[in-house]
Design a protein around this motif. Structure first.
Motif, PDB file in Angstrom:
ATOM      1  N   VAL A 158       1.719   2.340  12.653  1.00 54.39           N
ATOM      2  CA  VAL A 158       1.745   1.319  11.594  1.00 54.39           C
ATOM      3  C   VAL A 158       0.362   1.199  10.960  1.00 54.39           C
ATOM      4  N   ARG A 159      -0.662   1.211  11.798  1.00 55.80           N
ATOM      5  CA  ARG A 159      -2.043   1.150  11.289  1.00 55.80           C
ATOM      6  C   ARG A 159      -2.334   2.362  10.392  1.00 55.80           C
ATOM      7  N   VAL A 160      -1.860   3.518  10.805  1.00 52.41           N
ATOM      8  CA  VAL A 160      -2.025   4.723   9.981  1.00 52.41           C
ATOM      9  C   VAL A 160      -1.411   4.497   8.604  1.00 52.41           C
ATOM     10  N   ALA A 161      -0.191   3.944   8.571  1.00 49.92           N
ATOM     11  CA  ALA A 161       0.479   3.704   7.279  1.00 49.92           C
ATOM     12  C   ALA A 161      -0.314   2.708   6.438  1.00 49.92           C
ATOM     13  N   GLN A 162      -0.835   1.667   7.080  1.00 50.10           N
ATOM     14  CA  GLN A 162      -1.580   0.651   6.330  1.00 50.10           C
ATOM     15  C   GLN A 162      -2.872   1.225   5.753  1.00 50.10           C
ATOM     16  N   LEU A 163      -3.569   2.027   6.551  1.00 54.55           N
ATOM     17  CA  LEU A 163      -4.805   2.658   6.054  1.00 54.55           C
ATOM     18  C   LEU A 163      -4.488   3.626   4.918  1.00 54.55           C
ATOM     19  N   ALA A 164      -3.378   4.351   5.061  1.00 49.60           N
ATOM     20  CA  ALA A 164      -2.975   5.316   4.034  1.00 49.60           C
ATOM     21  C   ALA A 164      -2.710   4.593   2.715  1.00 49.60           C
ATOM     22  N   GLN A 165      -1.988   3.474   2.781  1.00 43.43           N
ATOM     23  CA  GLN A 165      -1.697   2.710   1.562  1.00 43.43           C
ATOM     24  C   GLN A 165      -2.989   2.200   0.927  1.00 43.43           C
ATOM     25  N   LYS A 166      -3.889   1.684   1.773  1.00 42.71           N
ATOM     26  CA  LYS A 166      -5.158   1.146   1.277  1.00 42.71           C
ATOM     27  C   LYS A 166      -5.978   2.250   0.595  1.00 42.71           C
ATOM     28  N   ALA A 167      -5.968   3.439   1.187  1.00 41.35           N
ATOM     29  CA  ALA A 167      -6.697   4.568   0.588  1.00 41.35           C
ATOM     30  C   ALA A 167      -6.124   4.899  -0.780  1.00 41.35           C
ATOM     31  N   GLU A 168      -4.801   4.874  -0.892  1.00 42.90           N
ATOM     32  CA  GLU A 168      -4.162   5.214  -2.178  1.00 42.90           C
ATOM     33  C   GLU A 168      -4.486   4.161  -3.239  1.00 42.90           C
ATOM     34  N   ILE A 169      -4.464   2.888  -2.835  1.00 42.36           N
ATOM     35  CA  ILE A 169      -4.744   1.819  -3.798  1.00 42.36           C
ATOM     36  C   ILE A 169      -6.227   1.821  -4.192  1.00 42.36           C
ATOM     37  N   GLU A 170      -7.091   1.823  -3.172  1.00 45.04           N
ATOM     38  CA  GLU A 170      -8.515   1.599  -3.453  1.00 45.04           C
ATOM     39  C   GLU A 170      -9.263   2.851  -3.907  1.00 45.04           C
ATOM     40  N   TYR A 171      -8.813   4.028  -3.490  1.00 41.00           N
ATOM     41  CA  TYR A 171      -9.581   5.234  -3.824  1.00 41.00           C
ATOM     42  C   TYR A 171      -8.866   6.155  -4.805  1.00 41.00           C
ATOM     43  N   ALA A 172      -7.508   6.205  -4.735  1.00 41.10           N
ATOM     44  CA  ALA A 172      -6.791   7.037  -5.717  1.00 41.10           C
ATOM     45  C   ALA A 172      -6.364   6.195  -6.920  1.00 41.10           C
ATOM     46  N   GLY A 173      -6.495   4.864  -6.802  1.00 41.36           N
ATOM     47  CA  GLY A 173      -6.214   4.006  -7.951  1.00 41.36           C
ATOM     48  C   GLY A 173      -4.738   3.845  -8.271  1.00 41.36           C
ATOM     49  N   VAL A 174      -3.871   4.011  -7.267  1.00 40.26           N
ATOM     50  CA  VAL A 174      -2.421   3.850  -7.482  1.00 40.26           C
ATOM     51  C   VAL A 174      -1.966   2.568  -6.782  1.00 40.26           C
ATOM     52  N   ASN A 175      -1.405   1.640  -7.565  1.00 34.04           N
ATOM     53  CA  ASN A 175      -1.019   0.339  -7.010  1.00 34.04           C
ATOM     54  C   ASN A 175       0.353   0.441  -6.335  1.00 34.04           C
ATOM     55  N   CYS A 176       0.395   1.047  -5.126  1.00 32.27           N
ATOM     56  CA  CYS A 176       1.681   1.350  -4.484  1.00 32.27           C
ATOM     57  C   CYS A 176       2.038   0.321  -3.420  1.00 32.27           C
TER      58      CYS A 176
END
Ligand code: ADP
Ligand code: MG
Length: 356
Positions: free
Chosen positions: A141-159
């Motif tokens: 679950v932590r992996v999924a949360q970090l993955a989402q945060k990386a996509e939002i904060e670094y790839a700029g996708v509001n997913c």
């Protein structure tokens, strides 16, 4: 010719990890309304090989793109695919994980931009590789949360959290029933005697971003007018009658879609599951208005087949893929049959699942 890690970097990888793409069976446009989703992993995976870097830089290679990026671990966010890798590393490093510069090679069978979430597969595979090499204490679950945060904060996708949770927790034979508000979840078997068929419509998701943002705003506005924190908090579609006509239809999609996911998660047979998928498509087409004619045609062709239990567009809409639940063992043949008819109408679709 694909090159090996050794050929690229002159050393062998110290760890390897994989993560699958996903397809959403029911629960579309519900995740940003705090609602329920029901995705399943697909057979295609993304693979990440990793080793400690010999110098002060991170070095990333994407074989499928033929790209190499060398970057400062604490420097500016690199463009393109490297942003996802840099983001995952950065979050762990900022959290004090003490990770040295690394070498990473990515290759994948998950098609990019077809709605099967190659981005989440990439993030989860990267985080798994890092977890393995540096023995990090991260649960799935932590992996999924970090993955989402990386996509939002670094790839700029509001997913939302669905894609990353599906890639991190689901498998090919189990759907992940997920409450996106509480992250309460259950792995459920696919309905007996059924398998998945996923077809790409061949239409790129052009208006996706603007359409998606507009729908998000409309859902927030509907929730505000109804005085609830999110549309998830409305259980009865009759409560929506007070809304302006267009907002009522948008909200009705979300409310009825949540009810469909909840019913499916109780364990219905393939026939009923398929019906729920058909209703979902109708709702996405007429109430939420995120479908387009080629997707409607593909869904209609699928629904016309006797061995298809149900079909709908999957992903945000405006192009991309369709998913169907079909009689077990019949996916590949039905897929080719339907695609032939789709091509007769001048469209160019492809079979994504089952894998050839
Ligand atoms: P999807 O629906 O497939 O997730 P996205 O636009 O969210 O589409 O993510 C696609 C992006 O993710 C690509 O443009 C690329 O930056 C990155 N990506 C995904 N798979 C790979 C891969 N195999 N190699 C490099 N980058 C990848
Ligand atoms: Mg994505």
């Amino acid at each position: 010719m694909p090159r090996s890690f050794l050929e690229l970097f002159g050393v062998t990888p110290q760890a390897v990890a994989q993560a699958p793409g996903r397809v959403n069976l029911l629960g579309e446009h519900t995740d940003y309304n705090d609602g329920f989703v029901l995705p399943c992993a697909i057979p295609q995976t993304t693979r990440v090989e990793i080793a400690v870097s010999p110098d002060r830089l991170d070095h990333f290679v994407a074989e499928d793109l033929g790209q190499r990026v060398d970057c400062e671990p604490a420097g500016a966010v690199p463009p393109g695919f490297a942003a996802y890798l840099h983001g995952c590393l950065r979050l762990l490093r900022d959290g004090g994980a003490g990770i040295p510069p690394v070498l990473m090679k990515v290759d994948s069978q998950v098609p990019m931009g077809s709605g099967l979430s190659s981005s989440a597969a990439l993030e989860v595979a990267v985080l798994r590789a890092l977890r393995e090499l540096f023995r990090l204490e991260l649960d799935d679950v932590r992996v999924a949360q970090l993955a989402q945060k990386a996509e939002i904060e670094y790839a700029g996708v509001n997913c939302g959290i669905m894609d990353q949770m599906a890639s991190s927790l689901a498998d090919e034979h189990h759907m992940l029933f997920l409450d996106t508000r509480t992250l309460e979840r259950r792995l459920l078997p696919l309905p007996q005697g059924a398998e998945l068929l996923v077809l790409d419509s061949g239409v790129p998701r052009r208006l996706e971003e603007s359409g998606y943002n507009e729908r998000r705003r409309q859902c927030e506005e509907a929730a505000r007018l109804l005085g609830v924190p999110a549309l998830r908090d409305v259980q009865d579609p009759a409560q929506l009658a007070a809304l302006p006509e267009e907002l009522e239809r948008r909200a009705r999609h979300v409310v009825t879609e949540n009810l469909r996911v909840l019913e499916a998660a109780q364990g219905v047979d393939a026939r009923r599951f398929g019906e729920l998928m058909n209703f979902s498509h109708r709702s996405l087409r007429d109430d939420f208005e995120v479908s387009i004619p080629p997707l409607n045609l593909l869904v209609q062709l699928l629904q016309g087949e006797q061995e298809v239990f149900g079909a709908r567009l999957t992903g945000a809409g405006f192009g991309g893929a369709c998913v169907a639940l079909v009689r077990e063992g019949r996916g590949a043949e039905l897929g080719e049959l339907v695609l032939a008819r789709y091509r007769e109408k001048g469209q160019l679709g492809t079979l994504l699942v089952p894998r050839r």
